[in-house]
Design an enzyme around this catalytic site. Structure first.
Site, PDB file in Angstrom:
ATOM      1  N   VAL A 126       0.836  -1.204   0.000  1.00  0.00           N
ATOM      2  CA  VAL A 126       0.000   0.000   0.000  1.00  0.00           C
ATOM      3  C   VAL A 126       0.867   1.248   0.000  1.00  0.00           C
ATOM      4  CG1 VAL A 126      -1.626   1.368   1.387  1.00  0.00           C
ATOM      5  CG2 VAL A 126      -2.029  -1.073   1.048  1.00  0.00           C
ATOM      6  N   GLU A 127       1.931   1.233   0.776  1.00  0.00           N
ATOM      7  CA  GLU A 127       2.760   2.425   0.929  1.00  0.00           C
ATOM      8  C   GLU A 127       3.554   2.762  -0.336  1.00  0.00           C
ATOM      9  OE1 GLU A 127       2.799   4.623   3.187  1.00  0.00           O
ATOM     10  OE2 GLU A 127       1.691   3.662   4.817  1.00  0.00           O
TER      11      GLU A 127
END
Length: 335
Positions: A126-127
Site C-alpha cells: 500500500v505504501e
C-alpha cells in the site's frame, strides 16, 4: 565551494565537526523569525552548528505540490474509490512476488513480533508498491512547507523537522537529498522521521538501519511498529456488523478505538455477522460504497493498523490487500 564539497561539509557540520570555510561564510542570511527560533532550539538542545543549519534553511522553499496534496489526501476519497487505487492486481501480484523472495525474513519477523506475513507485505504494498514509488518530494522541503508555511499542524511538523535533522546527523545522510512523501515519510515503509528514529530496527544486523535499501530492515521495522502498538497474534482484524434500532449510533459516534465488548454492543443493536468471542472489544465504523454504507467492527488489530495511518480507508485497504495476497499465495502453493 563545489556542490559535492558543500554537501560533504553540510553533513559533517551537522554531525558536530566545525568546518572553518562554512562557519566563516560571508554574510548572514535573513530567515523568518520562527525559523530563527527553531535554529536556536536545535543549537541549544542538540548542539547543531548554527552556520550549517542556516545554509540548509536558506535553500528551502515552499512546495506548492505539498500544499495541494495535504489539502486533498487520497484517504479522504469514498471507500469504493480508495479501494480501487490500493487493492489492485498489480499490488496483489507484487505482494506474492515480494513474499516469495523474502519468505524467510517474513517468518522471522512474524516469530519475533507476532505479526502475520501478509499484513507486513500488504503495508509495504500500500505504501510504496514494494519500493517502486518512494516519493518525489524533497523531505526537508515538505517538512519546511508544513511546519513553517502552513498553520494547521505546524507544531507537529516542526517536531518532525527536528527529528529529521537528528536522523540525518545520526546516519550521516545528506539532508537536502532525501526524497519522500508530501508529508515527509521516507523509505519503503514510508516512516515519518519520528517513527524512523523510534521504531525502525536493524533487522539484518549490519549495524545500521536503512529503510531504502535493506529489505530486512523494512520488514522488521513494519512488524516492530505494529507490535509496539499492540498487535495481538491470532485475533481477527475486522468483520462486518449487523445493526438495528437507533442506539447503534452511539457506538458509531464513539469511534474506531475498541471500547465496548461485543456482548455490550448487542443491546445497542450492533452484532458481528461472524461468530466471535463475546468479550472481544470493538469499535464501529462505516465504509462508503457506491450505493449506501457498510458497517464494520474495528477490532484491536484494525485499530493498530490505524496507528500507522489514521484512516479507516487505509486500514481496510491493508486488510483486504493482505487477504487477497494470502489467497493468491495459497492458490499457488496448492497447484
Amino acid at each position: 565551494m563545489r556542490a559535492a564539497q558543500f554537501l560533504i561539509a553540510i553533513t559533517t557540520v551537522l554531525a558536530g565537526a566545525a568546518i572553518p570555510t562554512l562557519a566563516q561564510a560571508p554574510g548572514k542570511v535573513q530567515l523568518k523569525p520562527d525559523v530563527e527560533e527553531f535554529i536556536g532550539k536545535m543549537v541549544e538542545q542538540h548542539q547543531f552548528e548554527e552556520a550549517a543549519l542556516r545554509q540548509v534553511f536558506a535553500q528551502l522553499k515552499v512546495h506548492d505540490g505539498v500544499v495541494k496534496a495535504i489539502g486533498a489526501p487520497s484517504t479522504a476519497k469514498p471507500w469504493h474509490e480508495f479501494r480501487n487505487i490500493f487493492v489492485t492486481p498489480t499490488r496483489i501480484s507484487g505482494g506474492l512476488e515480494f513474499w516469495q523472495q523474502h519468505a524467510d525474513l517474513l517468518v522471522r519477523a512474524r516469530d519475533i513480533y507476532g505479526v502475520p506475513e501478509e499484513i507486513i507485505v500488504s503495508i509495504i504494498g500500500v505504501e510504496t508498491i514494494y519500493g517502486r514509488r518512494l516519493g518525489s518530494f524533497r523531505v526537508i522541503d515538505a517538512l519546511y512547507t508544513l511546519g513553517f508555511e502552513m498553520t494547521e499542524r505546524a507544531t507537529f511538523f516542526r517536531g518532525e523537522m527536528e527529528q529529521f535533522l537528528l536522523l540525518v546527523r545520526e546516519n550521516a545522510l545528506d539532508p537536502l537529498g532525501i526524497k519522500g512523501s508530501f508529508a515527509g515519510a521516507m523509505g519503503m515503509p514510508q516512516f515519518i522521521p519520528t517513527s524512523y528514529r523510534r521504531f525502525a530496527v536493524d533487522f539484518d544486523g549490519d549495524g545500521k538501519i536503512n529503510l531504502w535499501d535493506s529489505t530486512a530492515d523494512v520488514i522488521g521495522s513494519v512488524a516492530h511498529y505494529l507490535h509496539h502498538f499492540g498487535w495481538v497474534w491470532g485475533q481477527p482484524v475486522t468483520v462486518p456488523a449487523r445493526i438495528g434500532g437507533t442506539q447503534f449510533k452511539e457506538v458509531l459516534e464513539a469511534g474506531l478505538k475498541p471500547q465496548l465488548t461485543l456482548r455490550e454492543m448487542q443491546p445497542k443493536g450492533v452484532e458481528a455477522i461472524e461468530v466471535l468471542p463475546p468479550d472481544l472489544q470493538a469499535g464501529l465504523f462505516t465504509l462508503d460504497i457506491e450505493q449506501g454504507h457498510e458497517y464494520w467492527l474495528a477490532l484491536n488489530n484494525f485499530y493498530v493498523i490505524t496507528r500507522y495511518n489514521r484512516s479507516k480507508n487505509y486500514a481496510m485497504a491493508v486488510y483486504q490487500l493482505a487477504k487477497a495476497i494470502a489467497r493468491e499465495r495459497g492458490s499457488v502453493a496448492s497447484k
